[in-house]
Design an enzyme around this catalytic site. Structure first.
Site, PDB file in Angstrom:
ATOM      1  N   ASP A 125       0.845  -1.192   0.000  1.00  0.00           N
ATOM      2  CA  ASP A 125       0.000   0.000   0.000  1.00  0.00           C
ATOM      3  C   ASP A 125       0.888   1.254   0.000  1.00  0.00           C
ATOM      4  O   ASP A 125       1.466   1.586   1.023  1.00  0.00           O
ATOM      5  CB  ASP A 125      -0.957  -0.005   1.189  1.00  0.00           C
ATOM      6  CG  ASP A 125      -0.259  -0.319   2.515  1.00  0.00           C
ATOM      7  OD1 ASP A 125       0.718  -1.087   2.540  1.00  0.00           O
ATOM      8  OD2 ASP A 125      -0.713   0.217   3.535  1.00  0.00           O
ATOM      9  N   GLU A 321      12.385   1.372   6.615  1.00  0.00           N
ATOM     10  CA  GLU A 321      11.412   0.438   6.042  1.00  0.00           C
ATOM     11  C   GLU A 321      11.629   0.245   4.548  1.00  0.00           C
ATOM     12  O   GLU A 321      11.317  -0.805   3.993  1.00  0.00           O
ATOM     13  CB  GLU A 321       9.993   0.949   6.280  1.00  0.00           C
ATOM     14  CG  GLU A 321       9.737   2.308   5.642  1.00  0.00           C
ATOM     15  CD  GLU A 321       8.277   2.710   5.624  1.00  0.00           C
ATOM     16  OE1 GLU A 321       7.428   1.870   5.963  1.00  0.00           O
ATOM     17  OE2 GLU A 321       7.984   3.864   5.269  1.00  0.00           O
TER      18      GLU A 321
END
Length: 427
Positions: A125, A321
């Protein structure tokens, strides 16, 4: 780490027992969407490492798979396949106003909101995978629940395989046979619907356009993880060579669509994608792909190390991340709805596993590597052996073991110690 892993599995098993699946988050507002169904994979990896089989975990695996079969499966072209498709059809709680305003500008807001939530369920996402390829600037064209994803179906196919093995362990042989049959059917569906013979890889299928999305994504090669698909490794190697995905020193980007502003697209490199890519390539018997796996592990370790210990001027040090794959400097990735997050567990986990895998390779290489001597070393070794044997023969003479009548016999004694059969006969 075994205790930590066991605790995580216990927590997930409890969630499955409560909800029937593992939710996108442990808080109530996100329980209407799932995580990718990796629970059987986690349990199987733990079992392989420890030899421990837990009946309760097996029951949780079955419960989760029933949820996916009931709520996330579709029938297409006489095959059962799986899609990400949440029950939610309203704006996300974590971005309510943004989703609401964007959805209300579209003809069917509820469909857009469901597709957004479904993309969150995928983990990607957001990505151009879920959108019209020429309209990735915002989420208005998103239709995740109308796309058959390669990675999801690969995960579920292998889940059936792990569950069959668990069934065998507990003596549930009829159940094992059913899971193996489901595995074979889904494997056939993946090959029939998602494989592209011309390109030599697997691609998401868009039910809206009724076409495969032939853009590069790391997930295009994940079916190499399915036993039997290693026969396609040579074709996949050719695909990777021409894809353009190997042109980046910091890792393989999540896509090559430079115009996209989504965070699961170019130029961002994500740890779970790198991990799946490496495992896919290592599952093959193709030397080119296995070499890519090794180089990608080394590259990602360097990237993460530099981001933590040698950050480029203007960047904070940290484990991120996502990373910018255009270099190994460890710069955090860009795009998406929020700034790059620091300290992500999956980055740590991927790096630790890569270090372990590379160490295993090095140990095997060290054990199998023959000792190589150059000409000078070989000559020195021969002279040393001959000298030792002559010296030993002299000692034996002085000890009275051998009484030579001449220097010729002394030489013959040395030959005896060197193991020359002809000289043994003469003596």
């Amino acid at each position: 780490m075994h205790d930590t892993t066991k605790g995580i599995i216990e927590n997930f098993s409890s969630l499955v027992a409560t909800l029937g699946y593992i939710p996108n988050s442990g808080n109530l507002q996100l329980t209407r969407r799932s995580q990718p169904p990796l629970f059987p994979h986690m349990v199987w990896e733990y079992t392989k490492s420890t030899g421990i089989y837990d009946r309760k975990w097996f029951e949780s695996m079955e419960t989760e798979m029933k949820f996916w079969e009931t709520n996330r499966s579709i029938s297409f072209d006489n095959h059962q396949l799986f899609v990400y498709r949440t029950l939610s059809n309203c704006p996300r709680p974590e971005n309510f106003l943004g989703d609401y305003n964007m959805g209300m500008r579209t003809p069917n807001p509820s469909s857009v909101w469901r597709a957004i939530s479904s993309a969150c369920e995928s983990g990607w996402d957001f990505s151009s995978r879920w959108m019209d390829q020429n309209s990735t600037a915002d989420l208005s064209s998103i239709h995740t629940d109308r796309i058959i994803p390669v990675d999801l179906n690969t995960i579920i196919a292998n889940n059936y395989r792990y569950m069959a093995s668990y069934s065998d362990h507990f003596g549930l042989f009829d159940k094992s046979a059913r899971y193996r049959e489901k595995f074979e059917k889904l494997k056939e569906a993946i090959q029939s619907v998602l494989w592209d013979e011309g390109a030599g890889a697997w691609f998401d299928y868009d039910l809206t356009t009724q076409k495969k999305n032939l853009n590069f994504y790391p997930s295009n090669v994940y079916p190499l993880l399915i036993p039997g698909f290693e026969t396609h490794a040579d074709r996949v190697a050719d695909y990777m060579k021409v894809s353009g995905a190997l042109n980046y020193t910091g890792g393989i980007p999540s896509s090559l669509l430079a115009h996209s502003t989504q965070q699961w697209d170019y130029p961002n490199v994500w740890a779970p994608n790198q991990h799946f890519l490496v495992q896919s390539f290592l599952s093959s018997n193709n030397s080119f792909l296995r070499d890519i796996a090794r180089r990608q592990m080394e590259s990602f370790i360097d990237t993460v190390h530099n981001g933590l210990y040698n950050p480029m001027k203007g960047f904070d040090e940290g484990i991120w991340e996502k990373y910018d794959g255009r270099s190994r400097i460890g710069a955090p990735g860009r795009g998406g709805e929020y700034v790059a997050q620091e300290g992500f567990g999956w980055t740590n986990g991927a790096v630790l596993d890569f270090i372990w895998i590379l160490n295993q390779y090095q140990e095997r290489s060290d054990r199998s590597q023959p000792v190589q001597l150059n000409n000078t070393q070989q000559s020195s070794l021969i002279y040393a052996v001959v000298g030792f044997c002559v010296l030993l023969a002299i000692i034996m003479v002085f000890k009275g073991i051998i009484r030579p009548k001449s220097m010729q016999q002394l030489d013959e004694a040395g030959a005896l110690l060197l193991g020359d059969e002809d000289d043994q006969d003469e003596l």
